[in-house]
Design a protein around this motif. Structure first.
Motif, PDB file in Angstrom:
ATOM      1  N   SER A  94      10.003   8.041   0.429  1.00 29.00           N
ATOM      2  CA  SER A  94      10.309   8.321  -0.970  1.00 29.00           C
ATOM      3  C   SER A  94      10.780   9.756  -1.088  1.00 29.00           C
ATOM      4  CB  SER A  94       9.070   8.095  -1.850  1.00 29.00           C
ATOM      5  OG  SER A  94       9.294   8.557  -3.171  1.00 29.00           O
ATOM      6  N   ILE A  96      10.314  11.413  -3.843  1.00 29.43           N
ATOM      7  CA  ILE A  96       9.471  12.028  -4.866  1.00 29.43           C
ATOM      8  C   ILE A  96       8.350  12.829  -4.204  1.00 29.43           C
ATOM      9  CG2 ILE A  96       7.889  11.587  -6.788  1.00 29.43           C
ATOM     10  CD1 ILE A  96       9.521   9.048  -7.378  1.00 29.43           C
ATOM     11  N   PRO A  98       5.375  15.121  -5.562  1.00 28.48           N
ATOM     12  CA  PRO A  98       4.698  15.558  -6.785  1.00 28.48           C
ATOM     13  C   PRO A  98       4.221  17.006  -6.721  1.00 28.48           C
ATOM     14  CG  PRO A  98       3.262  14.148  -5.492  1.00 28.48           C
ATOM     15  CD  PRO A  98       4.601  14.093  -4.836  1.00 28.48           C
ATOM     16  N   GLU A 102       0.723  17.484 -11.174  1.00 25.16           N
ATOM     17  CA  GLU A 102       0.818  16.019 -11.232  1.00 25.16           C
ATOM     18  C   GLU A 102      -0.299  15.370 -10.416  1.00 25.16           C
ATOM     19  OE1 GLU A 102       5.378  14.760 -11.533  1.00 25.16           O
ATOM     20  OE2 GLU A 102       5.036  16.231  -9.938  1.00 25.16           O
ATOM     21  N   ASP A 181      -3.385   5.235  -2.239  1.00 29.66           N
ATOM     22  CA  ASP A 181      -3.378   4.822  -3.643  1.00 29.66           C
ATOM     23  C   ASP A 181      -3.057   5.988  -4.575  1.00 29.66           C
ATOM     24  OD1 ASP A 181      -4.019   2.342  -2.674  1.00 29.66           O
ATOM     25  OD2 ASP A 181      -6.156   2.475  -3.154  1.00 29.66           O
ATOM     26  N   LEU A 184       0.707   6.356  -4.421  1.00 27.79           N
ATOM     27  CA  LEU A 184       1.364   5.285  -5.178  1.00 27.79           C
ATOM     28  C   LEU A 184       1.256   5.530  -6.678  1.00 27.79           C
ATOM     29  CD1 LEU A 184       0.270   2.148  -3.102  1.00 27.79           C
ATOM     30  CD2 LEU A 184       2.560   3.178  -3.203  1.00 27.79           C
ATOM     31  N   ALA A 185       0.103   6.048  -7.117  1.00 27.17           N
ATOM     32  CA  ALA A 185      -0.087   6.349  -8.537  1.00 27.17           C
ATOM     33  C   ALA A 185       0.859   7.459  -8.997  1.00 27.17           C
ATOM     34  CB  ALA A 185      -1.540   6.739  -8.809  1.00 27.17           C
ATOM     35  N   LEU A 186       1.311   8.271  -8.068  1.00 31.85           N
ATOM     36  CA  LEU A 186       2.240   9.361  -8.369  1.00 31.85           C
ATOM     37  C   LEU A 186       3.695   8.915  -8.227  1.00 31.85           C
ATOM     38  CD1 LEU A 186       0.217  12.122  -6.526  1.00 31.85           C
ATOM     39  CD2 LEU A 186       0.824  12.192  -8.952  1.00 31.85           C
ATOM     40  N   GLY A 187       3.880   7.619  -7.976  1.00 35.78           N
ATOM     41  CA  GLY A 187       5.231   7.092  -7.856  1.00 35.78           C
ATOM     42  C   GLY A 187       5.904   7.384  -6.541  1.00 35.78           C
ATOM     43  N   THR A 188       5.092   7.685  -5.523  1.00 39.67           N
ATOM     44  CA  THR A 188       5.644   7.999  -4.208  1.00 39.67           C
ATOM     45  C   THR A 188       4.786   7.319  -3.147  1.00 39.67           C
ATOM     46  OG1 THR A 188       6.384   9.804  -2.761  1.00 39.67           O
ATOM     47  CG2 THR A 188       4.346  10.166  -4.016  1.00 39.67           C
TER      48      THR A 188
END
Length: 292
Positions: A94, A96, A98, A102, A181, A184-188
């Motif tokens: 990814s 992304i 963070p 964040e 997890d 993933l919660a951070l979109g990455t």
């Protein structure tokens, strides 16, 4: 010898190998054959506090497995590996990355009772086989969710593509899954690049020794100076003073009557641990006796 040696486990060494190292040290020091076990597995890629139980303390190793642990760990963002650590192949990427704020923002979502899927590369048994064996054989492994508790989760440091956190967790928590997890919660995506256990039950890094220092102590016949008493693993258990007659009765597995207490207690005859006992009303029953 009945007590604990707390090892600061080095990178790349398995928990059973650390037990073997302690056994070798005992032989080198001329100690009579002693039962040895560990109080909580650490992955080879993890370092830190590994309690090693000696003699009668091995009866408490199971209790140590059930205790809370504290870990420091670093998540590298932007890549996920098959093993969720640095040992596996990259299976997802990814762009992304963070920022620290964040990361801090999602941590409350992972504090308290949570459910997590253990890593595919773990020692959990599925239909009698280890999950990591199935994963290495290329089989699809469905990891069932399990309930764990994250008592505290704080950010320690962060840079452009990683964050280091400290987690106080219940038994059964997989830090690699927690890192996955959070990413993933951070979109990455992310994986663990550093994992260090700083506390296991009552034992901390301040009490831990390196294998090099263990070897030196063995050569100098000074292992007893490094050993913590059996009771060090029971610091959170109230003591129950007993008379010699009561101690004898407990050693014979008998029930004591007439000492109104509640819960788990450590029966002590003077300075000698007699038994871990459970008290309910006036009855006191042996949970685990010690031959000391």
């Amino acid at each position: 010898m009945h007590g604990w040696i707390i090892i600061d486990k080095p990178l790349g060494l398995g928990s059973t190998q650390a037990v073997s190292a302690v056994k070798r040290a005992l032989r080198e020091a001329g100690v009579a054959k002693t039962k040895v076990g560990h109080g909580g597995t650490l992955d080879p890629l993890a370092t830190g506090v590994l309690p090693i139980a000696l003699g009668e303390a091995t009866k408490l190793a199971g209790r140590m497995l059930d205790s809370d642990k504290i870990y420091d760990f670093t998540i590298r963002f932007g890549e996920q590996t098959s093993t969720l650590d640095g040992e596996g192949e990259v299976i997802a990427t990814s762009d992304i990355l963070p920022a620290r704020a964040e990361v801090e923002g999602v941590l409350p979502r992972f504090t308290g009772p949570i459910e997590q899927a253990p890593p595919m590369y773990s020692a959990i048994k599925i239909d009698g086989k280890r999950a990591y064996d199935l994963a290495r054989a290329g089989e699809e492994v469905e990891m069932k969710l399990r309930s764990v508790t994250i008592h505290a989760l704080d950010i320690v440091a962060a840079d452009a593509n990683s964050a280091t956190l400290r987690a106080h967790v219940s038994k059964g928590t997989y830090i690699r899954s927690l890192a996955r997890d959070i990413a993933l919660a951070l979109g990455t995506v992310g994986y663990v690049t550093m994992l260090r256990r700083v506390k296991a039950g009552p034992f901390t890094l301040d009490q831990a020794i390196s294998l090099d220092n263990l070897s030196v102590a063995a050569r100098d016949r000074a292992l007893e100076q490094l050993m913590l008493p059996l009771t060090a693993g029971l610091d959170d258990i109230p003591a129950l003073p007993v008379t010699p007659d009561e101690a004898l009765a407990l050693r014979q597995g008998k029930v004591l009557i007439g000492k109104p207490h509640t819960g788990l207690l450590l029966a002590m005859e003077g300075e000698t641990p007699v038994a871990l006992v459970e008290s309910s009303g006036p009855e006191i029953r042996v949970v685990r006796g010690f031959n000391l």
